[in-house]
Scaffold this active site. Structure first.
Site, PDB file in Angstrom:
ATOM      1  N   ASN A   7       0.855  -1.147   0.093  1.00  0.00           N
ATOM      2  CA  ASN A   7      -0.136   0.102  -0.109  1.00  0.00           C
ATOM      3  C   ASN A   7       0.961   1.395   0.120  1.00  0.00           C
ATOM      4  OD1 ASN A   7      -1.221   2.337   1.125  1.00  0.00           O
ATOM      5  ND2 ASN A   7      -3.181   0.841   1.536  1.00  0.00           N
ATOM      6  N   HIS A  10       1.071   6.302   1.807  1.00  0.00           N
ATOM      7  CA  HIS A  10       1.856   7.016   2.779  1.00  0.00           C
ATOM      8  C   HIS A  10       3.114   7.973   1.905  1.00  0.00           C
ATOM      9  CE1 HIS A  10      -1.219   6.842   5.770  1.00  0.00           C
ATOM     10  NE2 HIS A  10      -1.046   5.471   5.916  1.00  0.00           N
ATOM     11  N   HIS A  43      -5.628   3.544  -1.252  1.00  0.00           N
ATOM     12  CA  HIS A  43      -6.997   3.958  -0.674  1.00  0.00           C
ATOM     13  C   HIS A  43      -7.670   5.416  -1.190  1.00  0.00           C
ATOM     14  CE1 HIS A  43      -9.764   4.067   3.257  1.00  0.00           C
ATOM     15  NE2 HIS A  43     -10.312   4.400   2.164  1.00  0.00           N
ATOM     16  N   ARG A  45      -9.555   7.904  -0.694  1.00  0.00           N
ATOM     17  CA  ARG A  45     -10.332   8.413   0.540  1.00  0.00           C
ATOM     18  C   ARG A  45     -11.379   9.578  -0.144  1.00  0.00           C
ATOM     19  NH1 ARG A  45      -8.632   6.328   5.551  1.00  0.00           N
ATOM     20  NH2 ARG A  45     -10.288   7.512   6.301  1.00  0.00           N
ATOM     21  N   ARG A  49      -7.008  12.933   0.995  1.00  0.00           N
ATOM     22  CA  ARG A  49      -5.901  13.435   1.995  1.00  0.00           C
ATOM     23  C   ARG A  49      -4.422  13.086   1.462  1.00  0.00           C
ATOM     24  NH1 ARG A  49      -7.129   9.748   7.375  1.00  0.00           N
ATOM     25  NH2 ARG A  49      -9.224  10.725   7.039  1.00  0.00           N
ATOM     26  N   GLU A  70      -8.585   0.491  -2.688  1.00  0.00           N
ATOM     27  CA  GLU A  70      -9.711   0.526  -1.386  1.00  0.00           C
ATOM     28  C   GLU A  70     -10.499   1.840  -1.614  1.00  0.00           C
ATOM     29  OE1 GLU A  70      -7.212   0.851   1.941  1.00  0.00           O
ATOM     30  OE2 GLU A  70      -6.449  -1.113   1.597  1.00  0.00           O
ATOM     31  N   THR A 101      -8.418   3.393   8.392  1.00  0.00           N
ATOM     32  CA  THR A 101      -9.716   2.759   8.462  1.00  0.00           C
ATOM     33  C   THR A 101      -9.540   1.800   9.990  1.00  0.00           C
ATOM     34  OG1 THR A 101      -9.062   2.018   6.234  1.00  0.00           O
ATOM     35  CG2 THR A 101     -10.913   0.755   7.362  1.00  0.00           C
ATOM     36  N   GLU A 154     -11.060  -9.336   2.764  1.00  0.00           N
ATOM     37  CA  GLU A 154      -9.844  -9.160   3.721  1.00  0.00           C
ATOM     38  C   GLU A 154     -10.036  -9.127   5.358  1.00  0.00           C
ATOM     39  OE1 GLU A 154      -7.767  -5.663   2.380  1.00  0.00           O
ATOM     40  OE2 GLU A 154      -6.632  -5.263   4.355  1.00  0.00           O
ATOM     41  N   HIS A 192      -3.567  -4.651   7.822  1.00  0.00           N
ATOM     42  CA  HIS A 192      -3.698  -3.542   8.822  1.00  0.00           C
ATOM     43  C   HIS A 192      -2.943  -3.702   9.957  1.00  0.00           C
ATOM     44  CE1 HIS A 192      -5.244   0.163  10.487  1.00  0.00           C
ATOM     45  NE2 HIS A 192      -5.791   0.287   9.419  1.00  0.00           N
TER      46      HIS A 192
END
Ligand code: PXP
Length: 239
Positions: A7, A10, A43, A45, A49, A70, A101, A154, A192
């Site tokens: 992922n 970030h 993801h 969002r 962000r 996601e 999440t 998941e 996660h």
């Protein structure tokens, strides 16, 4: 062997902090795949962000393995995904003020929106996965979704990874959830909060096909890449 979807959200968080064009989640995706990742997760969002629409668009051409998007089960997000056609969509719950999440989908009490999103995405040829807690009541509901063309789910490993967690009890919940979901004919994924310290026992669960890991990898990349980045800057200063 268990596969790893990296992922890169970030990487985009760092970029958005300055509103510049670097670091590039695309470049990070290329490196992650070269290093052995089976695919890339982002993801998108509602508040944008970190990952932006354009990142997802560009990733559809850059990612060689599976691109997993996601997103919340909103109509506009579903329409966006159907237009772009990532390989897979993972439907997640999303609260505007959450840092990340916070838990799995509530398929027991609020499943109809997720069910309709699943159908639309699957009809568009996209694999659909559902992010759920390892809670037997939620996992039992997965049967309805496998009938509606979901291809996988998941398992949220967040509780397992928390400091002070009863690791063996949490692991048992995850193992049971994985077995129950697999019996519905679904692919099993998990993620996660996973780190190099806590990933091993999860990666050893035979029915779990792929792990989805982001924050720990991006954080570690900052540290292991620091020496090279400083040397590169010093070389640039020296001309
Ligand atoms: N799976 C889901 C559904 C997520 O929302 C996230 C965080 O974006 C992850 C996995 C990855 O979590 P982490 O960044 O803690 O590795």
């Amino acid at each position: 062997m268990t596969q790893l979807s990296v992922n890169v959200d970030h990487v985009a968080t760092l970029r958005q902090a300055r509103g510049v064009s670097y670091p590039s989640p695309l470049e990070a995706a290329r490196i992650a795949e070269r290093a052995g990742a089976s695919g890339i997760t982002v993801h998108l969002r509602r508040d944008r962000r970190h990952i932006q629409d354009r990142d997802v668009e560009e990733l559809t051409t850059v990612v060689q393995g599976k691109l997993n998007l996601e997103m919340a089960a909103d109509d506009d997000m579903v329409a966006f995904a159907c237009t772009l056609g990532p390989d897979q969509v993972t439907l997640v719950p999303e609260r505007p003020d959450e840092v990340t999440t916070e838990g799995g989908l509530d398929l027991v009490n609020a499943g109809s929106k997720v069910l309709s999103a699943t159908r639309k995405l699957a009809d568009a040829g996209i694999l659909v996965s559902l992010f759920v807690d390892p809670d037997p009541a939620q996992i039992r509901r997965l049967t309805d979704f496998s009938n509606q063309q979901a291809s996988g789910f998941e398992i949220n490993t967040d509780h397992y990874t928390r400091p002070g967690a009863d690791r063996s009890a949490e692991l048992e919940r995850i193992v049971d959830a994985a077995a129950m979901g697999a019996e519905c004919g679904l692919q099993v994924y998990a993620g996660h909060g996973l780190t190099v310290e806590n990933v091993r026992r999860i990666a050893e669960i035979p029915v779990i096909r792929e792990l989805n890991i982001g924050h720990a990898i991006v954080s570690r990349a900052v540290i292991v890449g620091m020496e090279a980045a400083v040397k590169e800057m010093l070389a640039a200063m020296a001309g």
